[in-house]
Design a protein around this motif. Sequence first.
Motif, PDB file in Angstrom:
ATOM      1  N   ASP A  57       0.837  -1.201   0.000  1.00 22.82           N
ATOM      2  CA  ASP A  57       0.000   0.000   0.000  1.00 22.82           C
ATOM      3  C   ASP A  57       0.865   1.242   0.000  1.00 22.82           C
ATOM      4  OD1 ASP A  57      -2.995  -0.498   1.980  1.00 22.82           O
ATOM      5  OD2 ASP A  57      -2.650  -0.236  -0.158  1.00 22.82           O
ATOM      6  N   GLN A  59      -0.862   4.687  -0.346  1.00 23.32           N
ATOM      7  CA  GLN A  59      -1.952   5.577  -0.766  1.00 23.32           C
ATOM      8  C   GLN A  59      -1.544   7.035  -0.819  1.00 23.32           C
ATOM      9  OE1 GLN A  59      -4.028   3.977  -2.061  1.00 23.32           O
ATOM     10  NE2 GLN A  59      -5.403   2.779  -0.813  1.00 23.32           N
ATOM     11  N   GLU A  62       0.692   7.725  -3.795  1.00 20.04           N
ATOM     12  CA  GLU A  62      -0.041   7.653  -5.056  1.00 20.04           C
ATOM     13  C   GLU A  62      -0.898   8.891  -5.259  1.00 20.04           C
ATOM     14  OE1 GLU A  62      -1.563   4.308  -6.721  1.00 20.04           O
ATOM     15  OE2 GLU A  62       0.018   2.991  -6.007  1.00 20.04           O
ATOM     16  N   THR A  63      -1.477   9.396  -4.153  1.00 17.81           N
ATOM     17  CA  THR A  63      -2.272  10.614  -4.292  1.00 17.81           C
ATOM     18  C   THR A  63      -1.403  11.772  -4.749  1.00 17.81           C
ATOM     19  OG1 THR A  63      -3.557   9.817  -2.422  1.00 17.81           O
ATOM     20  CG2 THR A  63      -3.908  12.094  -3.101  1.00 17.81           C
TER      21      THR A  63
END
Lengths: 227, 184
Positions: A57, A59, A62-63
């Motif tokens: 993961d 997140q 990636e954002t």
Amino acid sequence: MPHPVQLGLQDATSPIMEELIAFHDHAFMIVSLISFLVLYVLSSVLTTKLTNTNITDAQEMETIWTILPAIILILIALPSLRILYLTDEINNPSFTIKSIGHQWYWTYEYTDYGGLIFNSYMLPPLFLNPGDLRLLEVDNRVVLPIEAPVRMMITSQDVLHSWTIPTLGLKTDAIPGRLNQTAFTAMRPGVYYGQCSEICGANHSFMPIVAELIPLKIFEMGPVFTL
Amino acid sequence: MWGQNSSIPSCPQMLPKAAWSLLLRKGGRGRRGMHSSEGTARGGGKTPPYTNCYAQRHYPMPEEPFCTELNAEQQALKEKEKGSWTLLTHAEKVALYRLQFNETFAEMNRRSNEWKTVMGYVFFFFGFAALVIWWQRVYMFPPKPITLTDEWKAKQLQRMLDMKVNPVQGLASRWDYEKKQWKK
């Protein structure tokens, strides 16, 4: 015209080209920063001693790497669109010249105040005077005034060509059956060179464009209008 | 090397393949259901031959111990390991490590001389390409045009300076027109 070992764009002769040079610097800086960032990340990934193969993961990362490129693209798009609309502004040209592409020469028509039409062929190397530029000199140049908005109507008689003068920031396709328009205002007198920019056959590299820009007073005296 | 005298190979690298798979199946550790919870911490429930007992640089914690068939001495050591570790001697700790892992970190991360071979090949092909280009220059290229002679280039440069080509940041901006020389 380009000078030896030139790396960047030619110096601007028209205000639009000055805008384009500034935009190019802006976009180039952004691209260089991105490239250096990627190079740094790549080298640190390759040389790190930390190895964890169980990460699944990411997140937050990636954002960020979705939002940030969108912002960067907007920062590039805004100046680009501004220049795009600047080139289409109505500038009330004082003069219209038609440029017709053939295989493999250009025809220029000065039909505003007279009836001057002539062809412009490249000078073969054997016909050059010492000091002339090979593949760039022509027999008849396009003579134009400075500091006056000029409109060029460009078309072709056979296949696609493209009428280009980099220092004025001009590149317009010559399409058979279609009239394309471009306009410019030159700020400095001089001789400016360009080359056909759309593949058009065997001698595509041998149909240059040479614009001779002279002061308006001399242009008005009228030697160009005699048939 | 580790104090073992038996002639029976106790470490998997010396066993033939068939015996190796038998060994693993007997050990019972290799058979794990895909949904068993005890397997996930060790790499997600892989079955042989995808379990590994060799540490690698990118995955230094193997799922299986290196030696699974232990002789009596080694089994006694394993029993001792279940007690307090402060009672183990240094040699015993090293022996236990060697049972668990095939290489230490230093051995696993050791450098090699492969780069010398690679650079050798690279330079060889550079040289070969240079030879090809030289041959082309001698036998294939046409004569240069007249505009590339020094005389013509000098006249061309003078003409470009007279035309004030690129006077803002380019060629003509570097020429001093009063002193008729390049700007310092």
